[in-house]
Design an enzyme around this catalytic site. Structure first.
Site, PDB file in Angstrom:
ATOM      1  N   CYS A   1       0.820  -0.792   0.240  1.00 31.44           N
ATOM      2  CA  CYS A   1       0.148  -0.135   0.046  1.00 31.44           C
ATOM      3  C   CYS A   1       1.301   1.404  -0.352  1.00 31.44           C
ATOM      4  O   CYS A   1       2.126   1.261  -1.105  1.00 31.44           O
ATOM      5  CB  CYS A   1      -0.882   0.127   0.702  1.00 31.44           C
TER       6      CYS A   1
ATOM      7  N   HIS B   1      -3.574  -5.175   0.268  1.00 32.53           N
ATOM      8  CA  HIS B   1      -2.927  -5.678   1.382  1.00 32.53           C
ATOM      9  C   HIS B   1      -2.933  -7.533   1.044  1.00 32.53           C
ATOM     10  O   HIS B   1      -4.253  -7.937   1.838  1.00 32.53           O
ATOM     11  CB  HIS B   1      -3.851  -4.741   2.326  1.00 32.53           C
TER      12      HIS B   1
ATOM     13  N   GLU C   1      -1.730  -9.048   2.787  1.00 35.67           N
ATOM     14  CA  GLU C   1      -1.604  -9.872   4.548  1.00 35.67           C
ATOM     15  C   GLU C   1      -2.653  -9.683   5.364  1.00 35.67           C
ATOM     16  O   GLU C   1      -2.748 -11.050   6.149  1.00 35.67           O
ATOM     17  CB  GLU C   1      -1.154  -8.756   5.309  1.00 35.67           C
TER      18      GLU C   1
HETATM   19  N1  GLN Z   1      -1.688   6.464   2.682  1.00 40.36           N
HETATM   20  C1  GLN Z   1      -1.809   5.676   1.383  1.00 40.36           C
HETATM   21  C2  GLN Z   1      -3.474   6.014   0.805  1.00 40.36           C
HETATM   22  O1  GLN Z   1      -4.617   6.366   1.037  1.00 40.36           O
HETATM   23  C3  GLN Z   1      -2.297   3.898   1.291  1.00 40.36           C
HETATM   24  C4  GLN Z   1      -2.887   3.671   2.254  1.00 40.36           C
HETATM   25  C5  GLN Z   1      -1.929   2.419   2.693  1.00 40.36           C
HETATM   26  O2  GLN Z   1      -1.021   2.486   3.434  1.00 40.36           O
HETATM   27  N2  GLN Z   1      -3.317   1.873   2.956  1.00 40.36           N
HETATM   28  O3  GLN Z   1      -3.318   5.819  -0.117  1.00 40.36           O
END
Ligand code: GLN
Length: 527
Positions: free
Chosen positions: A378, A504, A506
């Site tokens: 992310c 994600h 995970e």
């Molecule tokens: N802050 C980033 C976004 O909103 C990444 C979010 C995250 O890592 N879950 O796109």
């Protein structure tokens, strides 16, 4: 004929109710039953999505896009079930539902009260799984005696009365060891059970958390003081791994005690072959492999699913993954080589906001230029993209518009449909989305399938305007959402293992089915 198991906790918090709930689920599944596990959290937030990880630990996301408590991660990892928004209920959600109904006029003429309106809404959330599964396990967050959990206890009291032997309460307590007296003390447990009884709930099973083995005499004392059969007093000693808890509970007959309480024939103790096979692998995985976790929250629970996914992937690769947390706020160009000297690879964590991002970028530059395996998740993937823009494409000012709204090279930009959003809660791109993998790419080989579905939680995204430039310079956009064209995965195929995912992975790694990306990453780190 769904049956209901309520899991409560007393004496202190952090006793591991989530692990016990997940273990009960696992043991019932091993006997051929279908289960679901839900978490009730007594706080007023609708969900933990707006909470700081320091307050709450990781925010776990369900396939249907609910931001939830990290205990749902334990439920999924232990049992392989897929939870949904119905598995996560907060006081805020309950009150909102009741107040919305009141405004709609559903209760016209009535005064709305905690009992029965709030408790009825709680009961409705517990009973909504009726006939879907054999057992519903409802974990009640908080500790007995908290003001906040009183309505949940009242709902359980009523349900226990109404459902008779279709409902049981498992109460978790703590038996402290007093070093000076060299004694284990049961009084806090007695008080905690009294408190529960004061709320009208008689526990059926007691699980005693303890640092030291409890003698039969101590268990007997607790049993007789608390009106619980001796066989229903089980102990949960500290174990080297949380994944040993289900078999420890089985050995002491926790599942059998519950079945007897429900009047269900107990039968043979299930063998749990695949679980034991996993535990054997775990025991054999003694060779240590250090992996750097580059993030900003120096708190075990903040990246819970990532940590567990790395550990699980290690076990299947016959290594014991040692996670070295590297605070990205302290990484500088001058010290990066030293900071990463002892790790075989780095995982750059998700996150929000400016704090710590320059350190993540420096760590990634080091990994890319030294061909060290790197996994970006992310925000971690977004930092891979920014680092590449700054140091390969030559856009020194490249950034995410999250960090610098005016950057001329917004290689990470806010998604179009996010721009009109004014409410922060529950409005990110959340839950599972499809992704197509490019033929011949590294990730396609790792997944072994051209189409995947993974869970998301973000507002910003790879800016497709730069796609060609990235690809002609060696960073490939190898995973794309077929409907929106959003880039979900980048990789540098010429490097050993340099992959970033906007989603994600995970969240979907389980004990018996670890995620292919984690398996492959750890394998490469071990080379
Ligand atoms: N802050 C980033 C976004 O909103 C990444 C979010 C995250 O890592 N879950 O796109």
């Amino acid at each position: 004929m769904t049956r209901y198991i309520f899991v409560t906790g007393g004496v202190v918090s952090s006793l591991g109710k989530g692990i016990i709930s997940a273990s009960i689920g696992k043991l019932l599944q091993a006997r051929g039953y279908t289960i679901t596990i839900q978490k009730f959290d007594p706080y007023i937030n609708i969900d933990p999505g707006t909470l700081n990880p320091y307050e709450h630990g990781e925010c776990y996301v369900t396939v249907d896009g609910m931001e939830t408590d990290l205990d749902l991660g334990h439920y999924e990892r232990f049992t392989g079930i897929r939870t949904t928004q119905a598995n996560s209920v907060t006081t805020g959600k309950i009150y909102k539902a009741v107040i919305d109904k009141e405004r709609r006029g559903d209760y016209l003429g009535k005064t709305i009260q905690v009992v029965p309106h709030i408790t009825d809404e709680i009961k409705h959330r517990i009973l909504q799984h009726n006939d879907e599964v054999d057992f519903v396990i409802s974990e009640i967050g908080g500790t007995i005696g908290d003001i906040e959990s009183a309505p949940f206890l009242e709902a359980i009291r009523q349900l226990k009365w109404e459902l008779g032997n279709r409902a049981a309460c498992v109460h978790l307590t703590f038996v402290p060891y007093l070093r000076a007296a060299d004694e284990l003390k049961t009084k806090p447990t007695q008080h905690s059970v009294k408190e529960l009884q004061g709320a009208g709930i008689q526990p059926d099973v007691l699980v005693l958390r303890t640092e030291k083995h409890l003698s039969d005499g101590i268990r007997q004392k607790v049993a007789s003081f608390c009106n619980v059969d001796l066989e229903c007093v089980v102990q949960s000693e500290d174990l080297p791994s949380i994944y040993e808890v289900p078999v420890n509970m089985q050995r002491q007959g926790l599942d059998a005690a519950l079945l007897r309480k429900f009047g269900v024939p107990v039968g043979e103790m299930p063998k749990m072959e695949s679980w034991h096979h996993f535990l054997e692998l775990q025991q054999g995985a003694t060779k240590e492999l250090h992996i750097g976790l580059v993030g900003k929250y120096d708190l075990q629970d903040a990246y819970k699913s990532i940590r567990e996914s790395l550990i699980l992937a290690g076990i299947y690769n016959h290594v014991k993954v040692k996670i070295d947390f590297i605070n990205s706020e302290n990484i500088t160009k001058a010290n990066v080589a030293e900071k990463l000297a002892d790790v075989a690879g780095i995982l750059v964590c998700p996150g929000f906001g400016q704090r710590g991002i320059e350190g993540k970028i420096i760590a990634l530059e080091h990994a890319r230029t030294h061909d060290m395996p790197a996994f970006g998740i992310c925000l971690g993937m977004q930092m891979m993209v920014i680092e590449f823009a700054r140091n390969v494409l030559g856009y020194n000012d490249a950034n995410s518009s999250e960090m610098d709204a005016k950057t001329p090279h917004n290689v990470i930009d806010m998604m179009e449909d996010q721009k009109s959003i004014t409410n922060m809660g529950g409005t990110m791109r959340l839950g599972a989305y499809g992704c197509e993998l490019r033929k011949g790419s590294k990730v396609a080989g790792i997944y072994g399938t051209p189409k995947i579905s993974e869970r998301h939680r973000h507002r910003y995204e790879f800016n497709n305007k730069y796609k060609d430039e990235y690809e002609s310079n060696g960073m490939m956009c190898v995973g794309t959402n077929p409907e929106s064209g959003l880039v979900e995965i980048v990789e540098i195929p010429t490097l050993r293992w340099y992959i970033g995912t906007q989603f994600h992975p995970e969240y979907s790694s389980t004990v018996l089915k670890p995620h292919p990306l984690f398996l492959s990453f750890v394998k490469e780190c071990d080379k």
